[in-house]
Design a protein around this motif. Structure first.
Motif, PDB file in Angstrom:
ATOM      1  N   TRP A  78      36.839 -24.175  18.035  1.00  0.00           N
ATOM      2  CA  TRP A  78      37.458 -24.520  19.318  1.00  0.00           C
ATOM      3  C   TRP A  78      36.505 -25.392  20.115  1.00  0.00           C
ATOM      4  CZ3 TRP A  78      42.260 -22.450  21.362  1.00  0.00           C
ATOM      5  CH2 TRP A  78      42.989 -21.756  20.398  1.00  0.00           C
ATOM      6  N   VAL A  79      36.956 -26.592  20.429  1.00  0.00           N
ATOM      7  CA  VAL A  79      36.092 -27.561  21.104  1.00  0.00           C
ATOM      8  C   VAL A  79      36.497 -27.692  22.573  1.00  0.00           C
ATOM      9  CG1 VAL A  79      35.221 -29.911  21.057  1.00  0.00           C
ATOM     10  CG2 VAL A  79      35.892 -28.802  18.913  1.00  0.00           C
ATOM     11  N   PHE A  80      35.559 -27.348  23.450  1.00  0.00           N
ATOM     12  CA  PHE A  80      35.838 -27.357  24.889  1.00  0.00           C
ATOM     13  C   PHE A  80      35.282 -28.600  25.571  1.00  0.00           C
ATOM     14  CE2 PHE A  80      37.693 -23.219  25.868  1.00  0.00           C
ATOM     15  CZ  PHE A  80      37.505 -22.548  24.662  1.00  0.00           C
ATOM     16  N   ASP A  81      35.953 -29.012  26.633  1.00  0.00           N
ATOM     17  CA  ASP A  81      35.518 -30.166  27.418  1.00  0.00           C
ATOM     18  C   ASP A  81      34.228 -29.873  28.177  1.00  0.00           C
ATOM     19  OD1 ASP A  81      37.649 -31.852  26.789  1.00  0.00           O
ATOM     20  OD2 ASP A  81      38.883 -31.069  28.421  1.00  0.00           O
ATOM     21  N   GLY A  82      33.441 -30.915  28.348  1.00  0.00           N
ATOM     22  CA  GLY A  82      32.267 -30.836  29.215  1.00  0.00           C
ATOM     23  C   GLY A  82      32.575 -31.545  30.525  1.00  0.00           C
ATOM     24  N   GLN A 149      30.801 -26.556  22.915  1.00  0.00           N
ATOM     25  CA  GLN A 149      30.893 -27.171  24.231  1.00  0.00           C
ATOM     26  C   GLN A 149      30.573 -28.651  24.089  1.00  0.00           C
ATOM     27  OE1 GLN A 149      31.458 -25.782  27.531  1.00  0.00           O
ATOM     28  NE2 GLN A 149      31.635 -27.991  27.806  1.00  0.00           N
ATOM     29  N   ALA A 150      31.539 -29.498  24.378  1.00  0.00           N
ATOM     30  CA  ALA A 150      31.274 -30.938  24.342  1.00  0.00           C
ATOM     31  C   ALA A 150      30.510 -31.315  25.605  1.00  0.00           C
ATOM     32  CB  ALA A 150      32.588 -31.713  24.279  1.00  0.00           C
ATOM     33  N   HIS A 279      31.514 -44.994  21.335  1.00  0.00           N
ATOM     34  CA  HIS A 279      30.226 -44.276  21.351  1.00  0.00           C
ATOM     35  C   HIS A 279      30.211 -43.217  22.450  1.00  0.00           C
ATOM     36  CE1 HIS A 279      28.941 -47.547  18.774  1.00  0.00           C
ATOM     37  NE2 HIS A 279      29.325 -48.413  19.692  1.00  0.00           N
ATOM     38  N   PRO A 280      31.073 -42.214  22.346  1.00  0.00           N
ATOM     39  CA  PRO A 280      31.114 -41.187  23.392  1.00  0.00           C
ATOM     40  C   PRO A 280      29.923 -40.235  23.253  1.00  0.00           C
ATOM     41  CG  PRO A 280      32.568 -40.574  21.614  1.00  0.00           C
ATOM     42  CD  PRO A 280      32.031 -41.942  21.258  1.00  0.00           C
ATOM     43  N   PRO A 281      29.532 -39.595  24.350  1.00  0.00           N
ATOM     44  CA  PRO A 281      28.493 -38.574  24.245  1.00  0.00           C
ATOM     45  C   PRO A 281      29.026 -37.400  23.423  1.00  0.00           C
ATOM     46  CG  PRO A 281      29.024 -39.062  26.557  1.00  0.00           C
ATOM     47  CD  PRO A 281      30.070 -39.711  25.706  1.00  0.00           C
ATOM     48  N   ASN A 283      27.695 -33.639  21.239  1.00  0.00           N
ATOM     49  CA  ASN A 283      26.648 -32.690  20.884  1.00  0.00           C
ATOM     50  C   ASN A 283      26.483 -32.719  19.366  1.00  0.00           C
ATOM     51  OD1 ASN A 283      25.011 -30.528  20.386  1.00  0.00           O
ATOM     52  ND2 ASN A 283      26.384 -28.990  21.279  1.00  0.00           N
ATOM     53  N   GLU A 284      25.276 -33.074  18.916  1.00  0.00           N
ATOM     54  CA  GLU A 284      25.042 -33.163  17.466  1.00  0.00           C
ATOM     55  C   GLU A 284      24.351 -31.924  16.923  1.00  0.00           C
ATOM     56  OE1 GLU A 284      22.934 -36.800  16.735  1.00  0.00           O
ATOM     57  OE2 GLU A 284      24.395 -38.011  17.829  1.00  0.00           O
ATOM     58  N   ASN A 285      23.958 -31.036  17.801  1.00  0.00           N
ATOM     59  CA  ASN A 285      23.216 -29.844  17.365  1.00  0.00           C
ATOM     60  C   ASN A 285      24.016 -28.576  17.626  1.00  0.00           C
ATOM     61  OD1 ASN A 285      20.733 -31.253  16.641  1.00  0.00           O
ATOM     62  ND2 ASN A 285      20.636 -31.688  18.836  1.00  0.00           N
ATOM     63  N   TYR A 286      24.999 -28.387  16.793  1.00  0.00           N
ATOM     64  CA  TYR A 286      25.817 -27.182  16.953  1.00  0.00           C
ATOM     65  C   TYR A 286      25.698 -26.344  15.687  1.00  0.00           C
ATOM     66  CZ  TYR A 286      28.688 -30.545  14.447  1.00  0.00           C
ATOM     67  OH  TYR A 286      29.123 -31.486  13.549  1.00  0.00           O
ATOM     68  N   LEU A 287      26.039 -25.085  15.849  1.00  0.00           N
ATOM     69  CA  LEU A 287      26.012 -24.182  14.702  1.00  0.00           C
ATOM     70  C   LEU A 287      27.405 -23.604  14.556  1.00  0.00           C
ATOM     71  CD1 LEU A 287      23.951 -22.852  12.682  1.00  0.00           C
ATOM     72  CD2 LEU A 287      23.940 -20.915  14.267  1.00  0.00           C
ATOM     73  N   LEU A 288      27.981 -23.728  13.376  1.00  0.00           N
ATOM     74  CA  LEU A 288      29.313 -23.179  13.162  1.00  0.00           C
ATOM     75  C   LEU A 288      29.205 -21.882  12.382  1.00  0.00           C
ATOM     76  CD1 LEU A 288      31.296 -26.414  12.245  1.00  0.00           C
ATOM     77  CD2 LEU A 288      30.900 -25.382  14.489  1.00  0.00           C
ATOM     78  N   GLU A 289      29.682 -20.811  12.989  1.00  0.00           N
ATOM     79  CA  GLU A 289      29.607 -19.512  12.329  1.00  0.00           C
ATOM     80  C   GLU A 289      30.889 -18.735  12.574  1.00  0.00           C
ATOM     81  OE1 GLU A 289      26.577 -15.687  12.093  1.00  0.00           O
ATOM     82  OE2 GLU A 289      26.506 -17.036  13.800  1.00  0.00           O
TER      83      GLU A 289
END
Length: 333
Positions: A78-82, A149-150, A279-281, A283-289
């Motif tokens: 689930w991807v949330f807006d920032g 969290q985007a 080229h949107p901002p 998050n490249e450091n996420y962990l999927l679990e």
DNA sequence: CGTTGCGA
DNA sequence: TCGCAACGG
């Protein structure tokens, strides 16, 4: 966005089986939650609420849809807006105005006993507030589904997850993720997609849109597709009056984009908008679990705190686990 | 939206 | 068993 834009996508919507959608999916959380808040209402527009009057429509939607996805072997992120970009401020203001006016119209319709109008306006008055976001994440966490969290737009982050190969496709009713470069967008992933054909009721298949097929079919690049969107209007600009998707496509295909902007909408900072889509901002450091659903936790939250019926929740939980034969969902993949 | 209950 | 209306919270 996308109401006019979809006119050029019609040929690229392919019906697909549920089986073909097994795997990981990046879910546009804002889109899904808004839909739940908007639609899960009584005929007079009143949303589902607990005894204290707190809205629970989104919790109902998240629980039952997640149960259905899990049963079908679809693992969701689930991807949330920032924080929305400054470019979006005008759209945000417009939406707030529309929402507030809808809320007034809802009350007026209720006062005169017009249920149909009440329902319609109530839907448009839907708002995702902090409480809805907090409780949504809490339930998703109990369900064992990862949330990301985007930093900015969730659609951009969702598209990134697919481009990076961590998800197979994006789930959203909106087309924005295509502009953000999602190669595979899935729509209509609803259980209750039913249609009557020859007196029979069959379940309607979900549909997919593949970005490469769209670009190849229209003989344009992704940059061109973004230009088409800018001409018809995006979350970041209002578009050119009287120009729909087909006209916009022709203009771009004929190389007339910059001239059209110069003549009809010179104030549009189209280069900044295009750059945001490209080229949107993210998050490249996420962990999927993914974890097993916390049965007791879900029952406590929904039944003790939000007055859901334990019977119904238990049935939904049974559906999520029984089919996996007590395996964790992870062991499927 | 997704589930449940009810009449045919 | 099916199809639709009503309910859920």
């Amino acid at each position: 966005m996308g109401v006019a834009f979809r006119d050029i996508l019609g040929d690229y919507k392919e019906p697909v089986s549920w089986e073909s959608l097994a795997g990981t999916a990046a879910l546009d959380a804002h889109n899904a939650i808004y839909q739940f808040l908007s639609i899960i209402r009584q005929p007079d527009g009143t949303p589902l609420m607990d005894q204290e009057g707190r809205v629970t429509s989104h919790l109902s939607g998240i629980l039952f849809r997640s149960a259905s996805f899990i049963e079908k072997g679809i693992r969701t992120v689930w991807v949330f807006d920032g924080t929305p970009p400054d470019l979006k401020q005008e759209t945000i203001r417009e939406r707030r105005t529309v929402r507030e006016q809808a809320s007034e119209k809802w009350q007026e319709a209720l006062a005169r006993g017009d249920k149909e109008a009440a329902y319609k306006h109530a839907r448009s008055s839907s708002r995702i507030d902090d409480e809805v976001l907090r409780t949504s994440r809490e339930l998703l966490d109990l369900l064992g589904l990862p949330c990301i969290q985007a930093p900015s737009e969730g659609e951009a982050q969702a598209a990134y997850l697919v481009q990076r190969g961590d998800c197979r496709y994006v789930v959203s009713q909106d087309y924005d993720t295509l502009l953000f470069g999602a190669p595979f967008l899935a729509r209509n992933l609803t259980v209750s997609g039913k249609r009557k054909i020859r007196g029979r009721s069959i379940s309607v298949l979900p549909e997919r849109i593949m970005l490469p097929a769209v670009l190849k079919g229209l003989s344009i690049t992704r940059e061109d597709l973004i230009k088409v969107a800018i001409l018809v209007g995006t979350d970041f600009n209002s578009g050119i009056r009287g120009v729909g998707a087909k006209t916009a496509l022709r203009i771009v295909q004929n190389g007339g984009f910059e001239q059209a902007i110069m003549e009809k909408s010179p104030d549009t900072d189209w280069e900044t908008i295009a750059d945001f889509f490209l080229h949107p901002p993210v998050n490249e450091n996420y962990l999927l679990e993914w974890k097993n659903p916390d049965r007791e936790g879900i029952l406590t939250m929904l039944c003790d705190r939000f007055d859901f019926s334990p019977d119904r929740i238990q049935r939904a939980l049974d559906g999520m686990n029984v089919k996996t034969g007590q395996k964790t969902l992870d062991s499927w993949f």
